[in-house]
Design a protein around this motif. Structure first.
Motif, PDB file in Angstrom:
ATOM      1  N   PHE A   1      -2.930  -5.587  -9.402  1.00  0.00           N
ATOM      2  CA  PHE A   1      -2.720  -4.163  -9.150  1.00  0.00           C
ATOM      3  C   PHE A   1      -4.064  -3.505  -8.874  1.00  0.00           C
ATOM      4  O   PHE A   1      -5.063  -3.827  -9.519  1.00  0.00           O
ATOM      5  N   HIS A   2      -4.083  -2.553  -7.935  1.00  0.00           N
ATOM      6  CA  HIS A   2      -5.288  -1.783  -7.620  1.00  0.00           C
ATOM      7  C   HIS A   2      -5.094  -0.342  -8.059  1.00  0.00           C
ATOM      8  O   HIS A   2      -4.059   0.259  -7.766  1.00  0.00           O
ATOM      9  N   TRP A   3      -6.087   0.212  -8.729  1.00  0.00           N
ATOM     10  CA  TRP A   3      -6.045   1.605  -9.165  1.00  0.00           C
ATOM     11  C   TRP A   3      -7.001   2.425  -8.321  1.00  0.00           C
ATOM     12  O   TRP A   3      -8.119   2.004  -8.024  1.00  0.00           O
TER      13      TRP A   3
ATOM     14  N   GLY B   1       3.819   1.536  -9.775  1.00  0.00           N
ATOM     15  CA  GLY B   1       2.996   2.745  -9.760  1.00  0.00           C
ATOM     16  C   GLY B   1       1.696   2.610  -8.998  1.00  0.00           C
ATOM     17  O   GLY B   1       1.010   3.606  -8.783  1.00  0.00           O
ATOM     18  N   ASN B   2       1.341   1.402  -8.595  1.00  0.00           N
ATOM     19  CA  ASN B   2       0.051   1.173  -7.941  1.00  0.00           C
ATOM     20  C   ASN B   2       0.178   0.193  -6.784  1.00  0.00           C
ATOM     21  O   ASN B   2       1.092  -0.640  -6.748  1.00  0.00           O
ATOM     22  N   ASP B   3      -0.777   0.276  -5.864  1.00  0.00           N
ATOM     23  CA  ASP B   3      -0.892  -0.712  -4.800  1.00  0.00           C
ATOM     24  C   ASP B   3      -1.095  -2.082  -5.451  1.00  0.00           C
ATOM     25  O   ASP B   3      -1.564  -2.169  -6.595  1.00  0.00           O
TER      26      ASP B   3
ATOM     27  N   GLU C   1       0.859  -1.185   0.000  1.00  0.00           N
ATOM     28  CA  GLU C   1       0.000   0.000   0.000  1.00  0.00           C
ATOM     29  C   GLU C   1       0.893   1.232   0.000  1.00  0.00           C
ATOM     30  O   GLU C   1       1.824   1.314   0.784  1.00  0.00           O
TER      31      GLU C   1
ATOM     32  N   TYR D   1      -7.449   6.572   1.536  1.00  0.00           N
ATOM     33  CA  TYR D   1      -8.244   5.790   0.599  1.00  0.00           C
ATOM     34  C   TYR D   1      -9.691   6.253   0.673  1.00  0.00           C
ATOM     35  O   TYR D   1     -10.004   7.238   1.329  1.00  0.00           O
TER      36      TYR D   1
ATOM     37  N   ARG E   1      -0.561   4.679  -0.587  1.00  0.00           N
ATOM     38  CA  ARG E   1      -1.332   5.922  -0.518  1.00  0.00           C
ATOM     39  C   ARG E   1      -1.459   6.399   0.935  1.00  0.00           C
ATOM     40  O   ARG E   1      -1.408   5.602   1.860  1.00  0.00           O
TER      41      ARG E   1
ATOM     42  N   TRP F   1     -11.954   3.968  -5.420  1.00  0.00           N
ATOM     43  CA  TRP F   1     -11.625   2.801  -6.234  1.00  0.00           C
ATOM     44  C   TRP F   1     -11.777   3.146  -7.713  1.00  0.00           C
ATOM     45  O   TRP F   1     -12.764   3.737  -8.129  1.00  0.00           O
TER      46      TRP F   1
ATOM     47  N   HIS G   1      -8.744  -2.379 -11.437  1.00  0.00           N
ATOM     48  CA  HIS G   1      -7.594  -3.226 -11.159  1.00  0.00           C
ATOM     49  C   HIS G   1      -7.133  -3.934 -12.431  1.00  0.00           C
ATOM     50  O   HIS G   1      -7.800  -3.916 -13.456  1.00  0.00           O
TER      51      HIS G   1
END
Length: 170
Positions: A127-129, A114-116, A24, A29, A26, A136, A139
């Protein structure tokens, strides 16, 4: 890969044989009623989604899968991170996760995705965007060996520097 080719997350975690790691990056969220209550100084019962998550992690750990979570955070931490930290011991760690925190200032020389993400058995990456305000956005799933290798190296570099939850003060 289009989003419809992304496996169901619960099934993905249940398919783990050895490891499931979560990165993670960020500082906040999406909106959360438990966070809102915490900000107001109220304790609330965790919603079903939290209990379902905990049960899933407990089942995963009971099968012998190591579940690790690393959070890269700015300092001073946001209220959201302060809340996550307060919840981590009684929720994530109690479920069997090993959690570490890495101050962002100590990550400058690391090559990070670049992403979680979630990495399963060092073979599959989800990957989560998120949008700029933490909502949200979607992904992407990959089993590409080059992508997986990069993610494994990034996570392990973060993990090696990160501070165990019990030692990280917010």
């Amino acid at each position: 890969m289009p989003q419809n080719d992304v496996p169901d997350f619960t099934a993905l975690l249940r398919s783990a044989d050895r490891s499931a790691v979560h990165l993670e990056m960020r500082d906040s969220y999406m909106a959360d009623s438990v966070f809102d209550a915490w900000q107001d100084g109220r304790e609330v019962e965790l919603p079903d989604a939290y209990r379902q998550w905990r049960t899933l992690v407990e089942e995963t750990v009971a099968r012998g899968v190591a579940v690790r979570r690393a959070r890269i955070v700015s300092e001073p931490v946001t209220d959201y991170i302060r809340w996550e930290h307060s919840l981590t011991g009684r929720h994530n760690i109690a479920a069997g996760e090993d959690v570490r925190w890495l101050p962002r200032r100590l990550a400058s020389d690391l090559m990070l995705p670049g992403n979680d993400l979630w990495l399963i058995d060092d073979e599959r990456v989800l990957f989560h965007w998120f949008t700029g305000d933490g909502e949200w956005a979607g992904h992407e799933f990959s089993e590409d060996p080059t992508v997986v290798k990069t993610v494994v190296a990034a996570f392990e570099a973060v993990w090696a520097r990160a501070v165990p939850h019990e030692e990280f003060a917010v």
